[in-house]
Every structure is written in C-alpha cells, then in structure tokens.
Design a protein around this motif. Structure first.
Motif, PDB file in Angstrom:
ATOM      1  N   SER A  81      -8.980  17.266  -3.384  1.00 51.60           N
ATOM      2  CA  SER A  81      -7.947  18.076  -2.755  1.00 51.60           C
ATOM      3  C   SER A  81      -7.329  17.261  -1.639  1.00 51.60           C
ATOM      4  CB  SER A  81      -8.556  19.366  -2.195  1.00 51.60           C
ATOM      5  OG  SER A  81      -7.571  20.145  -1.539  1.00 51.60           O
ATOM      6  N   ALA A  82      -6.007  17.350  -1.504  1.00 49.38           N
ATOM      7  CA  ALA A  82      -5.234  16.491  -0.603  1.00 49.38           C
ATOM      8  C   ALA A  82      -5.411  15.028  -0.980  1.00 49.38           C
ATOM      9  CB  ALA A  82      -5.588  16.734   0.853  1.00 49.38           C
ATOM     10  N   VAL A  83      -5.823  14.784  -2.182  1.00 41.40           N
ATOM     11  CA  VAL A  83      -5.767  13.466  -2.821  1.00 41.40           C
ATOM     12  C   VAL A  83      -5.746  13.730  -4.323  1.00 41.40           C
ATOM     13  CG1 VAL A  83      -8.289  13.204  -2.744  1.00 41.40           C
ATOM     14  CG2 VAL A  83      -6.835  11.195  -3.105  1.00 41.40           C
ATOM     15  N   ARG A  84      -4.772  13.139  -5.005  1.00 47.15           N
ATOM     16  CA  ARG A  84      -4.651  13.372  -6.439  1.00 47.15           C
ATOM     17  C   ARG A  84      -5.387  12.262  -7.179  1.00 47.15           C
ATOM     18  NH1 ARG A  84       0.766  13.528 -10.281  1.00 47.15           N
ATOM     19  NH2 ARG A  84      -0.303  14.292 -12.149  1.00 47.15           N
ATOM     20  N   THR A  85      -6.491  12.634  -7.806  1.00 43.41           N
ATOM     21  CA  THR A  85      -7.321  11.653  -8.480  1.00 43.41           C
ATOM     22  C   THR A  85      -7.991  12.303  -9.685  1.00 43.41           C
ATOM     23  OG1 THR A  85      -9.250  10.231  -8.204  1.00 43.41           O
ATOM     24  CG2 THR A  85      -9.075  12.120  -6.707  1.00 43.41           C
ATOM     25  N   TYR A 139       5.113  18.170  -7.080  1.00 39.43           N
ATOM     26  CA  TYR A 139       5.542  17.693  -5.766  1.00 39.43           C
ATOM     27  C   TYR A 139       4.408  18.024  -4.806  1.00 39.43           C
ATOM     28  CZ  TYR A 139       6.506  22.391  -3.914  1.00 39.43           C
ATOM     29  OH  TYR A 139       6.380  23.674  -3.458  1.00 39.43           O
ATOM     30  N   SER A 140       4.644  17.976  -3.531  1.00 34.31           N
ATOM     31  CA  SER A 140       3.662  18.339  -2.510  1.00 34.31           C
ATOM     32  C   SER A 140       2.407  17.500  -2.645  1.00 34.31           C
ATOM     33  CB  SER A 140       3.360  19.839  -2.583  1.00 34.31           C
ATOM     34  OG  SER A 140       2.577  20.240  -1.484  1.00 34.31           O
ATOM     35  N   PHE A 141       1.255  18.098  -2.995  1.00 39.86           N
ATOM     36  CA  PHE A 141      -0.003  17.365  -3.005  1.00 39.86           C
ATOM     37  C   PHE A 141      -0.007  16.237  -4.033  1.00 39.86           C
ATOM     38  CE2 PHE A 141      -1.397  21.612  -1.398  1.00 39.86           C
ATOM     39  CZ  PHE A 141      -1.650  21.190  -0.111  1.00 39.86           C
ATOM     40  N   ALA A 142       0.892  16.277  -4.999  1.00 36.19           N
ATOM     41  CA  ALA A 142       0.991  15.169  -5.941  1.00 36.19           C
ATOM     42  C   ALA A 142       1.402  13.882  -5.239  1.00 36.19           C
ATOM     43  CB  ALA A 142       1.996  15.505  -7.046  1.00 36.19           C
ATOM     44  N   ASN A 143       1.965  13.999  -4.034  1.00 34.99           N
ATOM     45  CA  ASN A 143       2.355  12.812  -3.276  1.00 34.99           C
ATOM     46  C   ASN A 143       1.143  12.063  -2.737  1.00 34.99           C
ATOM     47  OD1 ASN A 143       4.981  13.796  -3.622  1.00 34.99           O
ATOM     48  ND2 ASN A 143       4.933  14.899  -1.682  1.00 34.99           N
ATOM     49  N   CYS A 144       0.000  12.750  -2.627  1.00 36.35           N
ATOM     50  CA  CYS A 144      -1.220  12.138  -2.080  1.00 36.35           C
ATOM     51  C   CYS A 144      -1.970  11.428  -3.204  1.00 36.35           C
ATOM     52  CB  CYS A 144      -2.097  13.199  -1.432  1.00 36.35           C
ATOM     53  SG  CYS A 144      -1.297  14.108  -0.098  1.00 36.35           S
ATOM     54  N   SER A 145      -1.339  10.455  -3.811  1.00 37.36           N
ATOM     55  CA  SER A 145      -1.895   9.819  -5.000  1.00 37.36           C
ATOM     56  C   SER A 145      -1.975   8.312  -4.819  1.00 37.36           C
ATOM     57  CB  SER A 145      -1.025  10.138  -6.227  1.00 37.36           C
ATOM     58  OG  SER A 145      -1.545   9.512  -7.384  1.00 37.36           O
ATOM     59  N   PRO A 146      -3.159   7.722  -4.988  1.00 40.00           N
ATOM     60  CA  PRO A 146      -3.256   6.263  -4.888  1.00 40.00           C
ATOM     61  C   PRO A 146      -2.391   5.526  -5.904  1.00 40.00           C
ATOM     62  CG  PRO A 146      -5.434   7.269  -4.750  1.00 40.00           C
ATOM     63  CD  PRO A 146      -4.472   8.363  -5.147  1.00 40.00           C
ATOM     64  N   THR A 147      -2.123   6.168  -7.051  1.00 42.20           N
ATOM     65  CA  THR A 147      -1.200   5.628  -8.042  1.00 42.20           C
ATOM     66  C   THR A 147       0.045   6.507  -8.061  1.00 42.20           C
ATOM     67  OG1 THR A 147      -3.007   4.791  -9.422  1.00 42.20           O
ATOM     68  CG2 THR A 147      -0.871   5.087 -10.488  1.00 42.20           C
ATOM     69  N   VAL A 148       1.212   5.914  -7.869  1.00 37.00           N
ATOM     70  CA  VAL A 148       2.446   6.698  -7.811  1.00 37.00           C
ATOM     71  C   VAL A 148       2.851   7.062  -9.240  1.00 37.00           C
ATOM     72  CG1 VAL A 148       4.810   6.792  -6.967  1.00 37.00           C
ATOM     73  CG2 VAL A 148       3.105   5.432  -5.745  1.00 37.00           C
ATOM     74  N   PHE A 149       3.011   8.371  -9.468  1.00 35.33           N
ATOM     75  CA  PHE A 149       3.129   8.881 -10.831  1.00 35.33           C
ATOM     76  C   PHE A 149       4.040  10.087 -10.844  1.00 35.33           C
ATOM     77  CE2 PHE A 149       1.415  11.758 -14.165  1.00 35.33           C
ATOM     78  CZ  PHE A 149       1.540  10.933 -15.273  1.00 35.33           C
ATOM     79  N   ILE A 150       4.766  10.271 -11.937  1.00 35.56           N
ATOM     80  CA  ILE A 150       5.628  11.441 -12.086  1.00 35.56           C
ATOM     81  C   ILE A 150       5.556  11.914 -13.533  1.00 35.56           C
ATOM     82  CG2 ILE A 150       7.679  10.045 -12.559  1.00 35.56           C
ATOM     83  CD1 ILE A 150       7.642  13.398 -10.669  1.00 35.56           C
ATOM     84  N   GLN A 151       5.536  13.213 -13.712  1.00 37.29           N
ATOM     85  CA  GLN A 151       5.536  13.818 -15.039  1.00 37.29           C
ATOM     86  C   GLN A 151       6.273  15.140 -14.960  1.00 37.29           C
ATOM     87  OE1 GLN A 151       1.631  14.830 -16.545  1.00 37.29           O
ATOM     88  NE2 GLN A 151       2.368  15.177 -18.639  1.00 37.29           N
TER      89      GLN A 151
END
Length: 731
Positions: free
Chosen positions: A180-184, A446-458
């Motif tokens: 949580s607060a990190v997307r992994t 969006y939002s918490f998806a920004n807290c991702s060590p790998t930048v990703f969009i879907q």
C-alpha cells in the motif's frame, strides 16, 4: 455468442494485478491472472480471482431500491429514483443551504478515477463541505505528513524495492496486503530479491505477521512507534551517522530535529517500546551504514495516537541518512496522469484550510474525520448534516462507535447510497442505487499507481455490459446535477474549462466526461504525446493497442526533488511547527489503566477486503471465522481456551468473538480482524458471524489523532473475559 477472453486489471487493492476475464454470452465465467501483464506477470491474489463471486452474486443490487414505510425496499425505475432524490435535495438546500449536504466515500472509490471527481464536483457545486472518507481510518495521517514535509499532500514517496539494500518496514504486512502506497504486484519477489542481493528486510510489528515470519522480526509494543523512531534518529545524529551533505542540500530544520531527538535515547524509551537499547542502537547503525536504505510504513503506522508524527519520522529516517530521491532509497512519485498535480497547483489539495464544526479538527484535502459523522448529524445548528450520499462505503462497520452512527442515520432527511450490496449502513437509506463493478466500466490507474518503482500505464475497457440496471457512479451525480439545473463546471478548479466545453459542444465533439478528462491529462502529462508533438508519447490509441499495459520506464526517476517539493527553495521541512507541537504532547493520552491491561491492534486477512468481500463463497470456504488472536499467557490469565467465546471490553464498548490462542502476538497484545459483524442484505456474510472491532473504539473528537483527525484503531486498551463456558459453533 462465442466465449471470449478479455484483458483487464484488478481494482481491489493497489497492486492492480492484470486479469483475464472469460466471458460467455455477456456473463462472466471466470477470472485468472494475466501472464502478459508486464508488472504482475501471471500473479493475482485470491480476492482478484474470486471477484467473479461478487460480479455474479445473487445478493447484488441490480435495480434502484426505495425504502418503504415498513422499512423494507421496493424496486423503482431510475427516473422515479432520480426525480425524487433531486426534488428532495433541492428542498433541503433551499431550506438549510448546501452546507447541510455531505458525502462519504469508501476505499473502492480510490481505484476508479471517475466517481470521486464527479461526486466531489457535485458536492462543491451545491456548496457542501461535509465530505468524509475511509481515509480517516486508513491514510490521512500520511497525507498530512507529506503536506508538512514536502508541501504536497498527494506526494507520497515510496521505497525503491528493486534496488534497495535495507528495507525497514513498520506497521505493514505486504505479503497479505500486497503493498500500500507502493505499487508492487509481485511484492514477494521484490522482498526476496533484497535478501538475495545480500540486503536485509526488517519488519517492526507487535504481531509476527506473515511478512515478519519470512524476514527479520523486531517485536514492538503497540502504539510505541514514535518513541522507537525518535530513538533511532537519536543514535544516528548522536553518533554522526547522518548524511550532512544531503541534509544541507535537501532540507531545512534538521538541526532542530537533531536537538529534539537528543531527549530520546534508547535507554529511556525501552520501557515504552519493549526493544532493548543495544538492539535498537545496532539497528540504527546498520540502517545508516547500508549502501542504500529506505524506511516504509503503512496502515499500522497511521492508526495510533500519533500517526502523523510516525509517518513524518519514518520519512525523516530515510532523509537523514541520505536516502531521499536516490536509487535504492525513497523515491518521489511522478504521475503519468497528473490529476493530483493539477489539484496541487490549483490549491485544491489543502490541509487545515478549515476546521470541523464538531471537535475543531482540520480538513485533509477537503475531507473531515469520519468518526465525527454521527455527531454532525445529531448536533443542531448552522451546518448540521441533513442529507448524505454514501458511495462504495460502509461507515457503520468502518468508523468508531458504529452503533451510534447507525442510530444517527435515522435522523437524516435524505440518505442515498451507491453500492453493489445492501450493507450495514445503507440498509437505513432512502435509496440504494446499483453501481457498476470494475469489470463493467472503463478505468485507467492514477493516484497510488504513481507510487511504482516501475513506471507503467494500462487502460481497461469494460469487459462486460452492466448487469441489470447498474450505472457508473459518476453518471448518477451528473444526471442529478442536470435534473437540479446545475453545471458541475461553474465553480472550482475546472471553471476554466467552460470555454473549452463550449468549443467542443459547438463542434459536436461532445461534453467533457471523466474519460475525456483523463485522456487529455494523460496526453499533456510527462509521458504523453502532447497531441502529436512528442512522437513516442502515450495516447488513447496506443493504450488500446497494448491492452496488457505499457512499461514507460524500468525504474522511477531520481533527482527530481527540485521539481517535486513545494516548500520554499524546494527543501524538505524536517521540523515543522505542527510536528514540534505534537512532540510536546507525546504520551499525554497513552492508556495506563489496570482495568484495561491489554492493547488491541488491527489485523488484515488474506481473504478479506475491509467489509465488502465476506459474501464470496470462494473466499469464505474452509474454516473462515472471526477470531481474536490472544497470547497463551493472556488467555490463561483470563481463563480462556482455544475457540472459546471471549468478551473484549474497552472504555468505549464491548464485543464478543472467538479466541485463537497463539504466540504470534506478544504478551499484552490482542489482534482482532476488522470488517466483520454483518447484518446487511448479504446472506453468506450475515451467516459468517463475527464482531465489529470498531465498537471498541472512540468517536469522541477529543480521542482522535489531532493533526489528521485519524481514528485511533491501534493501541486500544482492553480486557478479556470468557463468555460462560460456551464454545463457538458459528460459521
């Protein structure tokens, strides 16, 4: 119609794992992990796979329901429901003003971009300010800490898990929560990778959680996190282990912080934390000496009496050791879709710009403490809450003193719920309106998806047409505004779009919808195509061509502090006045009552998601029961045996549930799962028994965490008593 395999992603938690939906003749047959999703790579948790139970649930609300005089519900058409709601709402606003209208939104709103925006615009257009969310039982203290440190409430720095050498984790259990607060999405692999590289994962928790069992566990007494962190900083500053160069370049106030922590040597805090001084000193030295290190905490860190201070000190630990904005340390989030950045720049992501009518507590990004809802409803005077919308929420089970709130709901002039089920809250509603599931709508993270060590969009297109008469929440608020003669864009930060909207309408291009707004922001964002000016940038067409998602950068950017921090000189503020004042109050309200000798904490379960997935047969199969975890010594002292029914009593209330005797909790600690105690329109959930743990907690404004108005859900003083000789047979 042929059986089809359709690509989507899960929107139950922040991992957002890729899924493949099998659809036959418009009905969902099954869900399975998507092996081609670049982040989750064929992984999904039991809740994501079991969502087919929710999608096809016979107890799901699929038509608008109106309350009858006898308290039951009857089906009505959308036109009948919306006409009546609009008329009644118009009357309430005319008599009492827009300040009498409010909304509560639950956790699922964070995973669908549209409903939160449109409902917020609707409330703002009415002139309402009564806005509440599950955040005051979850993460608002983190937002406030970010506002004080970085000048941006929505800037939540996250751990660079793939590159760190030392992960210090406090109050988090990612092997169950999935982060949580990190997307992994593959957090198990990420944590194992740290150790495989020769690094360390240290888990600080009162309970030997699933994550703590797998790594180094440092047991700590409940609600003592602030003292532990202050002592670690005491050692780091006192032994000259701080990174002086980084502090001078990146921060202000570090000298004051150094002076403050001088008063917290480990020898003085050991009685509070339960951690031996030599153990804590060694831990602080090892953290400071690691080639890269990061401190991370989540729900457990946020829910004590000093949650905002704890979040602040966690970040300070990484910052003081030179691990901010660098590989392997704590990284700033940078949005692919800069919706929140737009909110920050327009001044909408506020803190303490207004105070609550009850309790004089600060707003956090325009929301007030949900624990105050009952008092706001029943307390007469200017601004009394008289009409309430509840979207994807169940505050009767999720806020302190649910019985008081349940009784107060009957005092409202209008209660409208948008949900999938009749739950413990909306069974008191005037209308329950059927909402779409995440499989029935378009979404982009969006939002918490920004807290991702790998930048990703879907982007996920709907894989199903809405079942029954279900509608997206944003459409309901849009339609209500239309029936009340309101323009949602006549006030607020989107006022400037009026000219654009007129231009679009004149050319027949159509009105602004949430999807169009997201696509515009995506294209002008840091990875967007700038409407063709950046050849390799993303746009809607490219997302449609890559339904499994696109990796935009293997690693999140570093070296962006100057562009991210919104404090003067782009420097992090390590000793803001609010934190200094909180330190002076440290320990003032710590319970020390021989009548309540134990401390209760929350517990997250792999097959539960707050209060809304206990009606899934897949998730409830086997020996699923609500059980309070009690240490053998505490059970013996109370005369309890395994599976005995126990009465757990606090100064604020009492519950009865089943006992599980285990040494996974320390002596003096009781761990109780949340989200149980169902009495709604879901049959399996009701049969599953359990108790609502939040009936042990206080909704008195004086008992809330002062800086963020957080409900205090950890470190609750309790005592145990056997309930006769009865052994539970529920379930």
């Amino acid at each position: 119609m042929a059986v089809e395999q359709r690509v989507t992603y899960c929107r139950i938690c922040e991992a957002l794992c890729g899924l493949i939906a099998t659809v036959d003749d418009g009905r969902l047959q099954s869900l399975r992990p998507d092996p081609d999703n670049p982040l989750s790579r064929g992984r999904a948790c039991p809740k994501g796979i079991a969502f087919s139970d929710v999608q096809n649930d016979a107890d799901r609300v699929l038509s608008p329901l109106r309350r009858r005089a006898d308290g039951g519900f009857e089906e009505v058409s959308w036109d009948v429901a919306l006409d009546d709601i609009a008329a009644r709402l118009t009357g309430i606003v005319a008599e009492h003003g827009g300040g009498a209208v409010g909304q509560y939104f639950g956790n699922p709103v964070a995973f669908g971009y549209a409903s939160g925006i449109w409902s917020g615009l609707f409330l703002s257009r009415l002139g309402g300010h009564h806005q509440y969310s599950s955040g005051s039982q979850d993460i608002n203290s983190r937002f406030v800490a970010s506002k004080l440190l970085y000048g941006a409430a929505t800037q939540i720095p996250f751990p660079d898990l793939p590159r760190t050498d030392f992960l210090f984790m406090l109050g988090a259990n990612p092997l169950v929560s999935h982060g949580s607060a990190v997307r992994t999405p593959r957090v198990k692999d990420d944590l194992a990778g740290i150790v495989r590289r020769g690094g360390r994962v240290v888990v600080v928790d009162p309970r030997r959680t699933e994550t703590a069992r797998a790594y180094e566990h440092l047991p700590v007494r409940p609600d003592s996190d602030a003292w532990l962190l202050l002592s670690m900083l005491h050692v780091i500053f006192g032994e000259n282990l701080a990174d002086a160069t980084a502090l001078a370049e990146q921060t202000v106030g570090w000298k004051q912080l150094r002076e403050i922590v001088e008063a917290f040597p480990p020898e003085d805090t050991a009685a509070r934390t339960g951690v031996a001084p030599d153990v804590l000193r060694t831990l602080a030295r090892d953290f400071a000496a690691a080639p890269s290190a990061v401190a991370y905490g989540r729900t457990g860190a946020c829910l004590g009496r000093h949650g905002t201070l704890v979040c602040h000190l966690l970040d300070a630990l990484s910052i003081v050791t030179g691990n901010l904005d660098r590989a392997g340390g704590m990284l700033f989030s940078q949005a692919v879709i800069p919706l929140e950045d737009m909110g920050e720049r327009s001044g909408r992501m506020t803190y303490n710009s207004a105070r609550s009518r009850i309790g004089d507590l600060p707003e956090v990004m325009s929301t007030y403490p949900a624990a105050l809802l009952a008092e706001e409803i029943i307390t007469p005077g200017d601004g009394q809450l008289r009409a309430l919308f509840v979207t994807a929420g169940n505050p009767v089970l999720s806020v302190p003193n649910g019985p008081m709130l349940e009784k107060a709901l009957g005092e409202l002039d209008l209660l409208v719920s948008l949900d999938l089920y009749v739950n413990e809250t909306n069974r008191h509603a005037d209308y329950v309106l059927p909402s779409t599931t995440f499989l029935e709508r378009y979404d982009v993270p969006y939002s918490f998806a920004n807290c991702s060590p790998t930048v990703f969009i879907q982007a996920a297109e709907p894989v199903l047409e809405p079942y029954g008469q279900a509608r997206s929440e944003w459409e309901v608020f849009d339609e209500l505004a239309h029936r009340m003669g309101l323009s949602l864009f006549a006030t607020g930060p989107l006022l400037r779009l009026n000219g654009v909207l007129s231009w679009l309408d004149r050319r027949g291009i159509g009105r602004l919808t949430p999807r169009r707004l997201m696509e515009i922001l995506m294209r002008v964002g840091p990875y967007g195509d700038r409407f063709g000016l950046r050849r390799k940038g993303i746009n809607p067409r490219r997302l449609r061509a890559n339904p499994h998602g696109i990796v935009l950068a293997e690693h999140a950017r570093t070296g962006i502090r100057a562009d991210t921090v919104r404090q003067p000189g782009a420097k992090v503020v390590l000793a803001p006045a609010e934190i200094v004042a909180e330190l002076r109050r440290l320990g003032e309200r710590h319970p020390d009552d021989p009548d309540f000798p134990l401390m209760a904490i929350g517990l997250r379960e792999m097959r539960s998601q707050n209060s809304w997935m206990h009606n899934s047969p897949t998730l409830m199969k086997g020996d699923r029961r609500h059980r309070a975890r009690v240490h053998p010594a505490d059970a013996a002292a109370a005369g309890l045996t395994d599976k005995h029914l126990v009465r757990i009593t606090s100064p604020y209330g009492a519950i009865e549930t089943e006992v599980l005797i285990t040494d996974e909790v320390a002596h003096g600690t009781v761990a109780i799962p949340h989200g149980w105690g169902h009495r709604g329109g879901w049959q399996l959930a009701n049969r599953s028994g359990g108790a609502n743990v939040n009936e042990l907690t206080s909704n008195d404004a004086a008992d809330l965490e002062r800086l963020a108005g957080m409900s205090v859900l950890n470190g609750v003083a309790v005592r145990l008593e056997p309930v006769g000789d009865t052994v539970s047979t529920a379930g």
